[in-house]
Write a protein that holds these residues in place. Structure first.
Motif, PDB file in Angstrom:
ATOM      1  N   ASN A  29       0.803  -1.252  -0.025  1.00 16.49           N
ATOM      2  CA  ASN A  29       0.259  -0.046  -0.055  1.00 16.49           C
ATOM      3  C   ASN A  29       0.814   1.297   0.059  1.00 16.49           C
ATOM      4  OD1 ASN A  29      -2.372   1.222   0.022  1.00 16.49           O
ATOM      5  ND2 ASN A  29      -2.515   1.344   2.225  1.00 16.49           N
ATOM      6  N   SER A  30       2.137   1.196   0.681  1.00 14.84           N
ATOM      7  CA  SER A  30       2.901   2.246   0.974  1.00 14.84           C
ATOM      8  C   SER A  30       3.680   2.428  -0.406  1.00 14.84           C
ATOM      9  CB  SER A  30       3.802   2.125   2.301  1.00 14.84           C
ATOM     10  OG  SER A  30       2.952   2.318   3.263  1.00 14.84           O
ATOM     11  N   LEU A  31       4.189   1.284  -0.983  1.00  8.75           N
ATOM     12  CA  LEU A  31       4.813   1.433  -2.210  1.00  8.75           C
ATOM     13  C   LEU A  31       3.804   2.101  -3.339  1.00  8.75           C
ATOM     14  CD1 LEU A  31       7.265   0.670  -3.649  1.00  8.75           C
ATOM     15  CD2 LEU A  31       6.472  -1.542  -4.046  1.00  8.75           C
ATOM     16  N   VAL A  32       2.882   1.491  -3.350  1.00  7.43           N
ATOM     17  CA  VAL A  32       1.811   2.194  -4.562  1.00  7.43           C
ATOM     18  C   VAL A  32       1.579   3.732  -4.275  1.00  7.43           C
ATOM     19  CG1 VAL A  32      -0.494   2.149  -5.219  1.00  7.43           C
ATOM     20  CG2 VAL A  32       0.646   0.180  -4.834  1.00  7.43           C
ATOM     21  N   LYS A  33       1.330   4.319  -3.045  1.00  8.61           N
ATOM     22  CA  LYS A  33       1.326   5.546  -2.773  1.00  8.61           C
ATOM     23  C   LYS A  33       2.614   6.335  -3.210  1.00  8.61           C
ATOM     24  CE  LYS A  33      -1.212   4.939   1.407  1.00  8.61           C
ATOM     25  NZ  LYS A  33      -1.593   5.399   2.680  1.00  8.61           N
ATOM     26  N   MET A  34       3.791   5.644  -2.779  1.00  3.98           N
ATOM     27  CA  MET A  34       4.884   6.476  -3.015  1.00  3.98           C
ATOM     28  C   MET A  34       4.927   6.471  -4.755  1.00  3.98           C
ATOM     29  SD  MET A  34       7.729   5.515  -0.314  1.00  3.98           S
ATOM     30  CE  MET A  34       7.698   3.822  -0.581  1.00  3.98           C
ATOM     31  N   LEU A  36       2.818   6.548  -7.027  1.00  2.56           N
ATOM     32  CA  LEU A  36       1.789   7.547  -7.662  1.00  2.56           C
ATOM     33  C   LEU A  36       2.186   9.043  -7.389  1.00  2.56           C
ATOM     34  CD1 LEU A  36      -1.565   5.954  -6.804  1.00  2.56           C
ATOM     35  CD2 LEU A  36      -0.559   6.052  -9.198  1.00  2.56           C
ATOM     36  N   ALA A  37       2.678   9.040  -6.082  1.00  2.00           N
ATOM     37  CA  ALA A  37       3.295  10.612  -5.647  1.00  2.00           C
ATOM     38  C   ALA A  37       4.230  10.968  -6.509  1.00  2.00           C
ATOM     39  CB  ALA A  37       3.437  10.458  -4.266  1.00  2.00           C
ATOM     40  N   PHE A  38       5.238   9.742  -6.791  1.00  2.00           N
ATOM     41  CA  PHE A  38       6.712  10.189  -7.693  1.00  2.00           C
ATOM     42  C   PHE A  38       6.345  10.669  -8.893  1.00  2.00           C
ATOM     43  CE2 PHE A  38      10.104   8.349 -10.153  1.00  2.00           C
ATOM     44  CZ  PHE A  38      10.957   9.567 -10.062  1.00  2.00           C
ATOM     45  N   GLU A  39       4.984   9.530  -9.545  1.00  2.00           N
ATOM     46  CA  GLU A  39       4.640   9.788 -10.895  1.00  2.00           C
ATOM     47  C   GLU A  39       3.900  11.260 -11.050  1.00  2.00           C
ATOM     48  OE1 GLU A  39       3.920   5.137 -11.958  1.00  2.00           O
ATOM     49  OE2 GLU A  39       2.314   6.356 -11.634  1.00  2.00           O
ATOM     50  N   ALA A  40       3.322  11.666  -9.971  1.00  4.32           N
ATOM     51  CA  ALA A  40       2.444  12.896 -10.187  1.00  4.32           C
ATOM     52  C   ALA A  40       3.647  13.984 -10.107  1.00  4.32           C
ATOM     53  CB  ALA A  40       1.395  13.131  -8.991  1.00  4.32           C
ATOM     54  N   PHE A  41       4.597  13.890  -9.130  1.00  3.87           N
ATOM     55  CA  PHE A  41       5.568  14.887  -9.387  1.00  3.87           C
ATOM     56  C   PHE A  41       6.218  14.924 -10.559  1.00  3.87           C
ATOM     57  CE2 PHE A  41      10.098  15.487  -8.624  1.00  3.87           C
ATOM     58  CZ  PHE A  41      10.201  16.747  -8.419  1.00  3.87           C
ATOM     59  N   ARG A  84     -11.818   5.998  -0.574  1.00  6.10           N
ATOM     60  CA  ARG A  84     -12.217   4.543  -0.727  1.00  6.10           C
ATOM     61  C   ARG A  84     -11.154   3.632  -0.757  1.00  6.10           C
ATOM     62  NH1 ARG A  84     -17.714   3.700  -2.765  1.00  6.10           N
ATOM     63  NH2 ARG A  84     -16.725   1.603  -3.203  1.00  6.10           N
ATOM     64  N   PRO A  85     -10.709   3.350   0.412  1.00  5.35           N
ATOM     65  CA  PRO A  85      -9.681   2.301   0.386  1.00  5.35           C
ATOM     66  C   PRO A  85      -9.911   0.984  -0.312  1.00  5.35           C
ATOM     67  CG  PRO A  85     -10.041   3.187   2.759  1.00  5.35           C
ATOM     68  CD  PRO A  85     -11.124   3.641   1.848  1.00  5.35           C
ATOM     69  N   ALA A  86     -11.175   0.376  -0.169  1.00  9.60           N
ATOM     70  CA  ALA A  86     -11.701  -0.748  -0.793  1.00  9.60           C
ATOM     71  C   ALA A  86     -11.400  -0.823  -2.069  1.00  9.60           C
ATOM     72  CB  ALA A  86     -13.063  -1.071  -0.414  1.00  9.60           C
ATOM     73  N   SER A  87     -11.513   0.429  -2.878  1.00  9.74           N
ATOM     74  CA  SER A  87     -11.024   0.256  -4.341  1.00  9.74           C
ATOM     75  C   SER A  87      -9.847   1.049  -4.666  1.00  9.74           C
ATOM     76  CB  SER A  87     -12.384   0.924  -5.062  1.00  9.74           C
ATOM     77  OG  SER A  87     -12.447   2.470  -4.666  1.00  9.74           O
ATOM     78  N   ALA A  88      -9.068   1.110  -3.624  1.00  8.01           N
ATOM     79  CA  ALA A  88      -7.782   1.785  -3.811  1.00  8.01           C
ATOM     80  C   ALA A  88      -6.904   1.126  -4.918  1.00  8.01           C
ATOM     81  CB  ALA A  88      -6.868   1.515  -2.704  1.00  8.01           C
ATOM     82  N   ARG A  89      -6.781  -0.313  -5.207  1.00  9.17           N
ATOM     83  CA  ARG A  89      -5.926  -0.869  -6.095  1.00  9.17           C
ATOM     84  C   ARG A  89      -6.512  -0.550  -7.652  1.00  9.17           C
ATOM     85  NH1 ARG A  89      -5.491  -4.229  -1.357  1.00  9.17           N
ATOM     86  NH2 ARG A  89      -3.213  -4.401  -0.977  1.00  9.17           N
ATOM     87  N   VAL A  90      -7.677  -0.732  -7.556  1.00  7.53           N
ATOM     88  CA  VAL A  90      -8.353  -0.449  -8.949  1.00  7.53           C
ATOM     89  C   VAL A  90      -8.086   0.858  -9.501  1.00  7.53           C
ATOM     90  CG1 VAL A  90     -10.581  -0.633 -10.219  1.00  7.53           C
ATOM     91  CG2 VAL A  90      -9.969  -2.316  -8.434  1.00  7.53           C
ATOM     92  N   THR A  91      -8.429   1.821  -8.486  1.00 10.29           N
ATOM     93  CA  THR A  91      -8.152   3.219  -8.880  1.00 10.29           C
ATOM     94  C   THR A  91      -6.677   3.781  -9.197  1.00 10.29           C
ATOM     95  OG1 THR A  91      -9.957   3.957  -7.236  1.00 10.29           O
ATOM     96  CG2 THR A  91      -8.228   5.609  -7.935  1.00 10.29           C
ATOM     97  N   ALA A  92      -5.631   2.991  -8.419  1.00 17.35           N
ATOM     98  CA  ALA A  92      -4.258   3.342  -8.723  1.00 17.35           C
ATOM     99  C   ALA A  92      -3.916   2.568 -10.140  1.00 17.35           C
ATOM    100  CB  ALA A  92      -3.393   2.673  -7.570  1.00 17.35           C
TER     101      ALA A  92
END
Length: 172
Positions: A29-34, A36-41, A84-92
């Motif tokens: 979960n943390s890796l995916v957030k990081m 996405l944040a890196f890509e957005a940056f 919506r944490p339940a759909s977090a993977r699909v959204t990411a």
């Protein structure tokens, strides 16, 4: 996110824990957030460069607009993970696919001479493609870790869905 303490800790249903936003340790979960944040940056920085706000000489308004939209979609994906944490993977996954498609379109415009033609732009697009592709390849491993959270233990019905499931599981 809530940690696994109290009544939630006694819950043995991994799907219910996932719906509540509770994961054990949350490394993926943390890796995916990081990621996405890196890509957005990266996309936001590219947009600012093409707008002429960070460096001069690389202005290209169409590229700035496209990269700004992709950055906004990636940021939306980050916030959607919180709401919506339940759909977090699909959204990411969806926002990463969107970013990859946008980058491929940008690379195509460069290749046919419409997009920016500097060496920096060429190198940056190759880097973006590598980052986005590696993120999507990582989904294959994340999907293996989360099969228990999918309906029917990750099994899918239908021809196309079965092929996708086979790919995720490492089959042919």
């Amino acid at each position: 996110m809530e940690t696994a303490e109290g009544p939630i800790a006694r819950c043995t249903n991994p799907r219910k824990k996932h719906e509540l936003g509770v994961t054990e340790g949350m490394p993926m979960n943390s890796l995916v957030k990081m990621l996405l944040a890196f890509e957005a940056f990266l996309f936001a920085a590219a947009s600012l460069v093409h707008a002429g706000l960070l460096f001069g000489g690389y202005e290209h308004w169409r590229a700035a607009t496209a990269e700004g939209v992709i950055a906004a979609v990636l940021v939306f994906g980050l916030f959607a993970r919180l709401i919506r944490p339940a759909s977090a993977r699909v959204t990411a996954l969806a926002v990463q696919v969107f970013a990859l498609l946008g980058t491929l379109i940008g690379a195509f415009t460069i290749a046919i001479g419409i997009g920016p033609q500097t060496t920096v732009d060429h190198a940056f697009h190759l880097f973006l493609l590598a980052v986005l592709a590696s993120g999507l390849v990582g989904w294959r491993f994340i999907a293996k870790d989360t099969k228990s959270l999918l309906p029917h233990g990750g099994r899918m019905a239908g021809t196309s869905a079965a092929r996708l499931g086979s790919f995720i599981e490492g089959g042919e």
